[in-house]
Design an enzyme around this catalytic site. Structure first.
Site, PDB file in Angstrom:
ATOM      1  N   GLY A 206      13.887  27.436   7.058  1.00 49.21           N
ATOM      2  CA  GLY A 206      12.963  26.768   7.969  1.00 49.21           C
ATOM      3  C   GLY A 206      11.501  26.904   7.626  1.00 49.21           C
ATOM      4  O   GLY A 206      10.630  26.618   8.458  1.00 49.21           O
ATOM      5  N   GLY A 244      15.630  26.026   1.808  1.00 49.93           N
ATOM      6  CA  GLY A 244      16.132  24.865   1.075  1.00 49.93           C
ATOM      7  C   GLY A 244      15.001  23.911   0.740  1.00 49.93           C
ATOM      8  O   GLY A 244      14.555  23.826  -0.400  1.00 49.93           O
ATOM      9  N   CYS A 316      17.044  -5.028   5.668  1.00 51.92           N
ATOM     10  CA  CYS A 316      16.840  -6.011   6.733  1.00 51.92           C
ATOM     11  C   CYS A 316      16.613  -5.306   8.068  1.00 51.92           C
ATOM     12  O   CYS A 316      17.360  -5.499   9.039  1.00 51.92           O
ATOM     13  CB  CYS A 316      18.043  -6.939   6.820  1.00 51.92           C
ATOM     14  SG  CYS A 316      18.378  -7.854   5.303  1.00 51.92           S
ATOM     15  N   TYR A 345      16.329  16.724   0.970  1.00 56.61           N
ATOM     16  CA  TYR A 345      16.722  15.842   2.069  1.00 56.61           C
ATOM     17  C   TYR A 345      16.245  14.413   1.805  1.00 56.61           C
ATOM     18  O   TYR A 345      15.603  13.788   2.647  1.00 56.61           O
ATOM     19  CB  TYR A 345      16.174  16.364   3.397  1.00 56.61           C
ATOM     20  CG  TYR A 345      16.725  17.716   3.758  1.00 56.61           C
ATOM     21  CD1 TYR A 345      18.048  17.853   4.157  1.00 56.61           C
ATOM     22  CD2 TYR A 345      15.947  18.864   3.656  1.00 56.61           C
ATOM     23  CE1 TYR A 345      18.574  19.099   4.462  1.00 56.61           C
ATOM     24  CE2 TYR A 345      16.470  20.113   3.960  1.00 56.61           C
ATOM     25  CZ  TYR A 345      17.786  20.220   4.369  1.00 56.61           C
ATOM     26  OH  TYR A 345      18.303  21.455   4.664  1.00 56.61           O
TER      27      TYR A 345
END
Length: 381
Positions: A206, A244, A316, A345
């Protein structure tokens, strides 16, 4: 027209990871959260630097076995584990399984007892630790993640057959700066040792990543000092962290070509041959992805006037927005746009099958060099 390409700077990744490892106390185990970017090259680059890998699905277990055969994951986590998931973690010889609920613990115990090998467990606990100003909170209140503190105390005191409870896992929030991350770590460890007699604590990840400032970095040095204070207060503790995004975000770039530039009701739109089906990060986090522009040799098509622009993709939907900028300067058809901080991510969380566009290519190297070489080619409309 060249397909969009992801470029991973593996040398830069290795240097950044080595800096993180050096900033943390040697007694702190540095795990990499595979969910951030499971690219095989990324895993293989990090393998000699980190102490282990945190996985959260059978797919990540398979990826680990393919990319790093013979190296069992250090942790297996995540809510909603099925019996098949738990059995796969046992079969993969995962070092620690993070258990999310008393019911999951009972199911894991039955599987481990049947296999004849006790499961080594950390209890994921949803602790009431305050994380002010953080944008993504997974604990401290009602949450699908982890178990209530009182349930964790009971599970640690009376684990089912087949279970050896080693300690606590608590990943409470993402977007923590170093002072807050240090304070959270101290609070988690204090509760874990006092209430369940934990021998081990995994304080999660985090660490904050600032997409508005690509040069900013989490203060690993001061965080390391804070963790050293925690270890001094608990000399026999085994302590793990599992970042991460803050490890890999900076190593990846998404490189695309401009296919159209147009003005609509007084606003400039730059359309690129790609979009959020390749790079979902800005849509997921609600930010503008940082970018640079490389002017294309021989490009003489439409271009913006240097004022504010919105860069969009080929989907779209009006939500297919990669970035908005008031300072990008003129952008023309054929130019190359390099979206930085696309190493975490990004492709792996993108809705890649929407409209069934071709996937991007993948390369290793210096993203800016790749973009410069691409921009040096004569433009063909």
């Amino acid at each position: 027209m060249t397909r969009p390409v992801y470029v991973h700077d593996l040398d830069g990744l290795a240097s950044h990871a080595q800096f993180i490892r050096a900033a943390l106390p040697r007694r702190v185990e540095l795990l990499y959260a595979v969910k951030a970017n499971p690219d095989p090259g990324v895993l293989q680059t990090l393998a000699p630097i980190v102490d282990g890998f945190e996985t959260a699905s059978r797919g990540e277990l398979r990826r680990m076995a393919e990319a790093l055969p013979g190296r069992p994951p250090a942790a297996y986590a995540g809510p909603g584990k099925t019996d098949e998931d738990l059995a796969a973690a046992l079969s993969a010889r995962v070092d620690r399984i993070h258990v999310e609920s008393p019911a999951e613990l009972r199911r894991l115990g039955a599987l481990a007892a049947a296999a004849g090998t006790p499961a080594q467990v950390l209890l994921r606990v949803n602790l009431p630790v305050d994380t002010p100003g953080v944008h993504l909170v997974m604990g401290g209140g009602p949450s699908p993640f982890g178990m209530n503190p009182e349930d964790a105390v009971q599970c640690a005191a009376r684990p089912p057959a087949g279970i050896e409870v080693r300690g606590v896992h608590a990943h409470l929030a993402s977007g923590l700066d170093a002072p807050l991350a240090g304070a959270v770590a101290a609070a988690v460890v204090r509760w874990s040792v006092t209430n369940v007699g934990a021998e081990e604590v995994d304080i999660g990840g985090g660490m904050a990543v600032d997409y508005a400032d690509p040069t900013a970095r989490f203060d690993w040095v001061s965080y390391g000092r804070a963790l050293n204070d925690v270890l001094d207060a608990h000399p026999g503790l085994r302590l793990r962290v599992e970042p991460g995004r803050s490890v890999t975000a900076y190593c990846g770039a998404y490189v695309v070509e401009v296919v159209d530039v147009k003005r609509s009701h007084g606003e400039w739109f730059v359309v690129v041959a790609g979009g959020t089906h390749h790079l979902r990060t800005p849509a997921a986090k609600g930010h503008s992805q940082p970018f640079t522009v490389h002017r294309r040799r021989g490009a003489d098509g439409p271009h913006s006037d240097g004022g504010p622009v919105t860069i969009v993709g080929q989907l779209c939907t009006p939500k297919d927005v990669l970035s908005r900028s008031a300072t990008a300067g003129p952008i023309g058809v054929g130019d190359i746009v390099v979206f930085a901080m696309a190493g975490a991510y990004a492709w792996n969380i993108s809705h890649r099958d929407f409209l069934l566009h071709e996937p991007p290519e993948f390369r290793t190297g210096d993203p800016l060099r790749v973009a410069s070489q691409w921009a040096a080619r004569p433009h063909q409309s």
